[in-house]
Design a protein around this motif. Structure first.
Motif, PDB file in Angstrom:
ATOM      1  N   VAL A  96     -18.198 -13.052  -2.146  1.00 39.44           N
ATOM      2  CA  VAL A  96     -19.431 -13.686  -1.688  1.00 39.44           C
ATOM      3  C   VAL A  96     -19.840 -14.744  -2.695  1.00 39.44           C
ATOM      4  N   THR A  97     -20.089 -15.971  -2.213  1.00 41.24           N
ATOM      5  CA  THR A  97     -20.432 -17.088  -3.093  1.00 41.24           C
ATOM      6  C   THR A  97     -21.842 -17.625  -2.865  1.00 41.24           C
ATOM      7  N   ALA A  98     -22.481 -17.280  -1.718  1.00 40.12           N
ATOM      8  CA  ALA A  98     -23.829 -17.788  -1.448  1.00 40.12           C
ATOM      9  C   ALA A  98     -24.474 -16.939  -0.370  1.00 40.12           C
ATOM     10  N   VAL A  99     -25.806 -16.995  -0.314  1.00 42.26           N
ATOM     11  CA  VAL A  99     -26.570 -16.353   0.759  1.00 42.26           C
ATOM     12  C   VAL A  99     -27.630 -17.339   1.222  1.00 42.26           C
ATOM     13  N   ALA A 100     -28.077 -17.182   2.466  1.00 35.85           N
ATOM     14  CA  ALA A 100     -29.115 -18.061   3.018  1.00 35.85           C
ATOM     15  C   ALA A 100     -30.099 -17.226   3.820  1.00 35.85           C
ATOM     16  N   THR A 101     -31.365 -17.690   3.864  1.00 37.36           N
ATOM     17  CA  THR A 101     -32.413 -16.960   4.583  1.00 37.36           C
ATOM     18  C   THR A 101     -33.253 -17.913   5.418  1.00 37.36           C
TER      19      THR A 101
ATOM     20  N   GLU B  75     -33.595 -12.114 -11.718  1.00 38.60           N
ATOM     21  CA  GLU B  75     -33.234 -11.258 -10.592  1.00 38.60           C
ATOM     22  C   GLU B  75     -33.721 -11.822  -9.263  1.00 38.60           C
ATOM     23  N   ARG B  76     -34.800 -12.570  -9.282  1.00 40.95           N
ATOM     24  CA  ARG B  76     -35.411 -13.060  -8.045  1.00 40.95           C
ATOM     25  C   ARG B  76     -34.596 -14.196  -7.425  1.00 40.95           C
ATOM     26  N   PHE B  77     -34.583 -14.199  -6.094  1.00 40.09           N
ATOM     27  CA  PHE B  77     -34.076 -15.331  -5.331  1.00 40.09           C
ATOM     28  C   PHE B  77     -35.260 -16.006  -4.650  1.00 40.09           C
ATOM     29  N   ASP B  78     -35.239 -17.337  -4.674  1.00 39.94           N
ATOM     30  CA  ASP B  78     -36.280 -18.079  -3.961  1.00 39.94           C
ATOM     31  C   ASP B  78     -36.019 -17.990  -2.467  1.00 39.94           C
ATOM     32  N   GLY B  79     -37.079 -17.652  -1.721  1.00 33.55           N
ATOM     33  CA  GLY B  79     -36.959 -17.517  -0.273  1.00 33.55           C
ATOM     34  C   GLY B  79     -37.554 -18.704   0.458  1.00 33.55           C
ATOM     35  N   ASN B  80     -38.282 -18.416   1.508  1.00 29.97           N
ATOM     36  CA  ASN B  80     -38.730 -19.461   2.432  1.00 29.97           C
ATOM     37  C   ASN B  80     -40.210 -19.780   2.266  1.00 29.97           C
ATOM     38  N   VAL B  81     -40.575 -20.981   2.755  1.00 23.49           N
ATOM     39  CA  VAL B  81     -41.978 -21.398   2.781  1.00 23.49           C
ATOM     40  C   VAL B  81     -42.460 -21.604   4.210  1.00 23.49           C
TER      41      VAL B  81
ATOM     42  N   SER C  23     -40.973 -20.599   8.641  1.00 19.37           N
ATOM     43  CA  SER C  23     -40.116 -19.703   9.410  1.00 19.37           C
ATOM     44  C   SER C  23     -38.786 -20.332   9.821  1.00 19.37           C
ATOM     45  N   GLU C  24     -38.625 -21.661   9.700  1.00 18.09           N
ATOM     46  CA  GLU C  24     -37.444 -22.304  10.276  1.00 18.09           C
ATOM     47  C   GLU C  24     -36.478 -22.888   9.257  1.00 18.09           C
ATOM     48  N   THR C  25     -36.981 -23.368   8.144  1.00 13.44           N
ATOM     49  CA  THR C  25     -36.098 -24.015   7.168  1.00 13.44           C
ATOM     50  C   THR C  25     -35.130 -22.992   6.578  1.00 13.44           C
ATOM     51  N   VAL C  26     -33.847 -23.368   6.525  1.00 13.98           N
ATOM     52  CA  VAL C  26     -32.829 -22.513   5.916  1.00 13.98           C
ATOM     53  C   VAL C  26     -32.793 -22.790   4.411  1.00 13.98           C
ATOM     54  N   VAL C  27     -32.951 -21.762   3.609  1.00 15.59           N
ATOM     55  CA  VAL C  27     -32.881 -21.875   2.152  1.00 15.59           C
ATOM     56  C   VAL C  27     -31.623 -21.155   1.684  1.00 15.59           C
ATOM     57  N   GLN C  28     -30.708 -21.930   1.127  1.00 11.87           N
ATOM     58  CA  GLN C  28     -29.447 -21.353   0.646  1.00 11.87           C
ATOM     59  C   GLN C  28     -29.484 -21.210  -0.871  1.00 11.87           C
ATOM     60  N   ASN C  29     -29.030 -20.071  -1.373  1.00 11.06           N
ATOM     61  CA  ASN C  29     -28.912 -19.815  -2.809  1.00 11.06           C
ATOM     62  C   ASN C  29     -27.447 -19.581  -3.146  1.00 11.06           C
TER      63      ASN C  29
END
Length: 1200
Positions: A68-73, A107-113, A115-121
């Motif tokens: 696994v190299t990235a995740v998105a929310t 430890e934290r990942f930045d999430g969304n601001v 409901s629609e924008t995709v934020v990839q980490n």
């Protein structure tokens, strides 16, 4: 640094079936986990948990192990529900989880601001896993949690072998032995045991290689060709290279050994150790076989010297050979011992993590057994020194805690062992009637009989913070899954299915070899014996040069200098000769006596190597930083072989290059001083010794070409004729001047600036300089990154500001002066930022400190050039002079850069802007329109240039008491930045004085506070050694004072002695260690001479005798009490008792010096051999063991 394959970024979750998505709960069927795929809009358009869910999570099963190299929310479609930050956990089995941490430990990942924008980490390092779990931390305060997710990566090929603790794989060579100059061994492993051998090989020549899991860390033993007894391979004489920590956590860890000849890299996960292996060979010679999983005894397969590895090994490669693949295919090169299987057994142990030291608890029901005996068993691991482990309410209240050195029943049943070491420890407690039995690990059982009054025992202890597993009550194992599901007991601030421990000392962020220690939430650095101070031991406690010591008011003597300040080189001892106008730095070597040479020839030359009390890098730094250096070479000869045709004698410079010139500041060819001065005895030759005279001749020269100094070796090959001989002497290296102190630039256009390469300041940086200006504001220095920045500026006529951002939001430190700083006088600024704190010092104003936020970003990421005197926007530029700019120990050459920059000129106009050292002994040079004056108010000396000794003669009834104008607490203040946490500055004292006395005992100086603390220096009897100096520190009134005898010399000898004592909290180079780092609270007075006290017996005895003799140049921090007594006799701050006569201590010492004739040691040309003693540990300076944290420095001079 991780490089992902170009194609390892494909979506992994979008094609997964319904069963791959699970969650802790769901609001309703339309909000189930299956609808949490990225961009999905059907049903509720994403996952949302129940409002009552205490620990919500969303889990994705990738069906097989993937990279696994990235995740998105995304948030939930067309709603006000989204997650703004989350944790990411991963697992092989879905049962035991590990929390993902970014490269800097976040430890934290930045999430969304929305409901629609995709934020990839993107992951800073990839993970190989099957299960991922998203744990929401924060969400839209106007809505609720809502998640849609995607996972990116690629497939991963896995070859696995499972070892049961009694098995191993042997890879047998085709020949008797295998000799390699290059090796690459890589593997991944996971285990729940802290001990076990992963690989081993050895040869009859003495070579061996062993990779071993030990105390949860990875040890590598590697030797090339050093013969020894094989039984001593793991003895205390063999020191392994150790990497990693907490490797027994049942999660995969990667390990790689790369060796070329004797150079080795050992990497575990993302941490690499570079080292050079022991032994004299270049190749590793292993006989017969390599074993994996254990060490078989020769001729006895299946039995082992060390504990076998118990766990799984994956993708094991030895020099490109896939060992597990060969074993799985039953190839003849592989011999299997015991039961090795090729699938990884699921973990059997499940832990839980107690997250908070104030509110975490686990409450479990328990019924009293019919036998009347109550038992509790569990395992725990922690970094904290104390914490409440168990509280059982039944017939007897029993509470016990873990302490830094022992686990104890509060009713004092001590087992004497440190248990906050991060390792698992097993605890068993049984209670029957009034008998308590406690055991920890394999230590002896502790039994204790309780009495009835114990029933009312109340214990106040912080909550336990750490991990627990295998909890058993009355022999029934507690099912933690039932606790998590709410079916059993109750809990708060717990994390299940994981031991979420973090080793904050890995990597070790303490600098300069300092020792790191930690608790659950922080780490600290022990700077003892390093020569550095500060939260991370970043700051050198020594001056960078003899010139700097002279400017601080010091006199000739031996000093430690640190030529690169906070850089990596470390301090070295030199002699500082300050008796001349120039300040000379003298470095001696190991062969200072004249050397006689006979019978040397070109075939068998005489060779002498010179070793200095400094490393090659330190020598280079000292020579480069000096204005000029020189080294005298005296060469006397008689009837030498002619050296004219080709050089038969030469010397090697510091780089080891051959040199045949013997004098001057420019390198010549085969020349001596007489040739340069045109006075050789025979002008046909370049050297007197080339003239082949029967009489003794001399070629003495001064080598002064800095790039070649010092002399590292001399070779003489021309004394092989009858009667031919030579006598030579190579003097000490002598340098004067410090180019950095007066390296200055003047800025006269607001848009002008100097630029330098980007600051290398990710984890720590210190910036220091002097400035003078008439402008009300301006930026001294700025460096920016994409978001991060660092800046030091004059923000108003009275305020200097240090600001920066490492990703946690802007941090600001300001120091405000009560007087204007734009007064055209020099002012000093020092700003530091490290992973623990930031600080700002301006002149002698109180130090400002700002603590770094816990678990925040650590690395300052800069990308632009460093701008000095301005900014990239060419706005708010500085107008005035900046000099002596240093960053992390490196001097910036402002003068050279200014020569090519418009709006900036080299140097700085004014009388006080040169290196002429107009004012001495801490005196401050003040510019005037037609000259200058010296401000001696903060100096213990007087006169026009602050170099006149201020001395007073005392008799036994005399005393001078300086009362501080108001209760004076040393250097204590706080930052005005209200939004952050702050720390008080460290306690500090800086005291210096000179004295002459023959009285014994004698009271010299006493400092007392309103809180009954005191510091005192006396002369008291110490055995047969006469009357020695004693220093008493009484900082904690409930403890005995610390008493030091820094020198065995008798100081009541009528000679002049200079004393300096310097302390900064607990983080200073220490020659003497205090039991406390407490600061002096509410300082009341400082007394010289006789004092009435309630101190210790020796102090009372000395106090009653007072002081008879001469005291001079007394300084305490920035107060000069003796000078104040002479110049302000009517002041209410000064109390004088008994006769007090202005005197001259130096003259008084000379008048009694006839008594000491025969005892005074001669002074060599390079400085006195023992006229000054710097008191330090009796062994070596580096690496000395000091028991304690609270450090003092004391220097002691014999001036004669």
């Amino acid at each position: 640094m991780f490089c992902f394959p170009d194609n390892c970024n494909g979506p992994l979750a979008s094609a997964l079936p319904h069963s791959s998505f699970q969650s802790s709960s769901q609001s309703s069927a339309g909000y189930s986990a299956f609808y949490a795929k990225l961009n999905r809009r059907d049903e509720a358009g994403g996952w949302s948990p129940m409002v009552t869910d205490q620990d919500p999570w969303l889990q994705v099963d990738l069906r097989e192990q993937m990279e696994v190299t990235a995740v998105a929310t995304q948030g939930r479609y067309d709603s006000s529900d989204w997650v703004s930050s989350y944790l990411l956990l991963y697992s092989d089995t879905g049962r035991i989880w590990k929390q993902y941490r970014h490269e800097d430990g976040l430890e934290r990942f930045d999430g969304n601001v929305n409901s629609e924008t995709v934020v990839q980490n993107k992951l800073s390092h990839p993970v190989k896993t099957r299960f991922l779990r998203f744990v929401p931390l924060d969400w839209n305060p106007s809505g609720w949690m809502g998640l849609r997710v995607e996972v990116f990566g690629c497939s991963y090929k896995s070859y696995v072998a499972d070892f049961d603790g009694r098995s191993s794989l042997l890879y047998r060579f085709n020949q008797k032995s295998m000799s390699t100059v290059k090796d690459v061994i890589s593997l991944r492993f996971k285990s729940h045991q802290a001990e076990g051998v992963l690989l081993h090989g050895e040869g009859q020549r003495g070579d061996y290689i062993t990779l071993e899991l030990h105390r949860g860390r990875l040890d590598l033993y590697l030797n090339l060709g050093e013969l020894h007894d094989s039984r001593s391979r793991f003895s205390s004489r063999r020191v392994p290279v150790t990497v990693g920590s907490l490797l027994d956590d049942q999660h995969w860890h990667s390990a790689q050994i790369e060796r070329f000849n004797r150079q080795v890299n050992l990497t575990v996960d993302a941490h690499t150790q570079h080292f050079q292996t022991k032994g004299e060979g270049q190749s590793l010679e292993v006989d017969y076989e390599l074993s994996f999983g254990g060490i078989p005894l020769p001729g006895k397969p299946g039995t082992f010297l060390r504990k076998n590895f118990h766990g799984c090994i994956e993708n094991l490669y030895y020099n490109g050979i896939n060992i597990i693949d060969l074993a799985k295919r039953r190839k003849p090169q592989i011999h299997s011992v015991g039961n090795v299987t090729f699938s990884c057994s699921p973990p059997q142990l499940v832990a839980c993590t107690f997250l908070s030291s104030t509110s975490s608890f686990l409450s479990l029901p328990s019924a009293a057994p019919a036998t009347g005996e109550f038992t509790v068993r569990f395992q725990f691991r922690t970094w904290n020194p104390d914490g409440l482990l168990w509280d059982v309410c039944c017939s007897v209240l029993t509470t016990f805690a873990s302490d830094q050195y022992l686990l104890k029943l509060i009713i004092l049943c001590c087992l004497g062992r440190r248990v906050n070491d991060g390792l698992w420890h097993a605890v068993s407690l049984a209670s029957r009637s009034l008998q308590i039995t406690l055991s920890v690990d394999v230590l002896p059982v502790c039994r204790l009989a309780l009495e009835i009054p114990t029933l009312s025992l109340t214990v106040f202890s912080p909550a336990f913070q750490g991990c627990m597993q295998l909890i058993s009550i009355n022999n029934h194992l507690v099912n933690l899954s039932h606790v998590q599901q709410g079916l059993l007991g109750n809990y708060n601030e717990l994390q299940f299915d994981t031991c979420n421990m973090k080793d904050r000392c890995l990597p070790n962020l303490c600098e300069h070899g300092a020792r790191c220690s930690q608790t659950w939430s922080s780490f600290s650095c022990d700077c003892s014996g390093t020569g550095y101070s500060g939260a991370t031991c970043h700051n050198s406690i020594h001056e960078s040069s003899c010139e700097a010591y002279k400017l601080s008011g010091s006199s000739s003597g031996f000093y430690f200098i640190d030529p690169d300040g906070s850089g990596p080189l470390g301090p070295t001892q030199v002699y500082c000769n300050m008796t001349e106008k120039k300040v000379w730095t003298v470095l001696s070597h190991n062969n200072s006596a004249p050397v006689k040479v006979q019978n040397s020839s070109p075939q068998r030359p005489h060779v002498m190597k010179f070793s200095y009390n400094a490393s090659a890098d330190q020598l280079r730094a000292i020579v480069t930083g000096a204005e000029q250096c020189q080294q005298e070479v005296v060469y006397n000869c008689r009837k030498p072989t002619s050296r004219y045709i080709r050089p038969l004698s030469w010397w090697l410079d510091r780089q080891g290059d051959k040199r045949s010139y013997w004098g001057g500041f420019l390198p010549g060819v085969q020349q001596c001083s007489c040739s340069l001065e045109e006075n050789c005895m025979d002008m046909n030759y370049f050297c007197n010794c080339d003239a082949d005279a029967d009489a003794w001749t001399n070629d003495t020269g001064i080598l002064s070409y800095k790039d070649h100094l010092p002399v590292s070796q001399i070779v003489i090959g021309d004394t092989n004729r009858t009667g031919s001989q030579a006598v030579y002497h190579v003097g000490s290296l002598r340098c004067y001047g410090d180019k950095s102190i007066w390296n200055a630039a003047s800025f006269y256009q607001e848009s002008s600036y100097l630029y330098f390469p980007t600051l290398q300041a990710e984890l720590a940086s210190d910036i220091s300089f002097y400035f003078k200006t008439s402008s009300p504001s301006g930026v001294f220095l700025e460096n920016q990154g994409l978001k991060d920045f660092i800046r030091v500026e004059l923000s108003s006529p009275t305020v200097v500001t240090f600001s920066f951002d490492v990703g946690n939001g802007p941090a600001v430190l300001s120091v405000k002066s009560h007087l204007p700083l734009n007064d055209r006088q020099w002012h000093y600024v020092r700003a530091e930022r490290n992973v623990k704190e930031a600080s700002l010092q301006v002149d002698q104003l109180p130090l400002r400190l700002l603590q770094a936020p816990a678990d925040g970003h650590l690395r300052l990421r800069l990308s632009s050039q460093l701008f000095v005197g301005g900014t990239a926007s060419q706005q708010r530029g500085f107008l005035g002079c900046i000099r002596s700019l240093m960053v992390n120990g490196m001097t910036f050459d402002l003068e050279e850069r200014a020569k090519m920059t418009p709006g900036v000129s080299s140097g700085c106009p004014g009388y006080c802007s040169g290196s002429s050292n107009l004012c001495h002994n801490r005196g401050r040079c003040i510019e005037k329109s037609n000259g200058y004056i010296c401000d001696c108010s903060q100096s213990a000396y007087g006169g026009a240039t602050c170099n006149q000794e201020v001395s007073v003669s005392f008799d036994r009834d005399s005393s001078v008491t300086y009362t501080f104008q108001e209760p004076f607490s040393v250097m204590q203040n706080r930052s005005s930045q209200a939004s952050s946490a702050f720390a008080e500055s460290r306690a500090r004292e800086d005291m210096a004085f000179s004295f002459v006395t023959s009285q014994r005992p004698a009271m010299l100086l006493t400092i007392s506070t309103f809180t009954q603390q005191y510091i005192t220096t006396i002369l008291a009897r110490n055995g047969k050694n006469g009357y020695n100096l004693q220093i008493w520190y009484h900082l904690q009134t409930d403890r005995s004072p610390d008493v030091f005898n820094p020198t065995p010399k008798n100081l009541a000898d009528g000679r002049l002695h200079r004393i300096r004592i310097h302390r900064v909290g607990k983080n200073l180079y220490v020659q003497y260690t205090l039991s406390s780092d407490a600061e002096l609270i509410l300082i009341r007075s400082l007394t010289l001479g006789k004092v009435i006290s309630n101190f210790g017996e020796e102090v009372v005895k000395a106090a009653s005798k007072g002081f008879v003799g001469c005291l001079s140049s007394v300084q305490f921090n920035h107060v000069a009490p003796l000078k104040a007594a002479l110049t302000n006799r009517g002041s209410s701050l000064i109390t004088i008792r008994g006769p007090l006569v202005q005197s001259n201590c130096g003259a008084l010492a000379e008048s009694t010096s006839h008594v000491l004739q025969g005892k005074t040691q001669t002074q060599a040309s390079n400085g006195p051999t023992s006229s000054l003693v710097t008191l330090r540990n009796s062994n070596t300076y580096k690496g000395s063991k000091i028991s304690g944290d609270n450090n003092c420095v004391l220097s002691f001079s014999l001036l004669c």
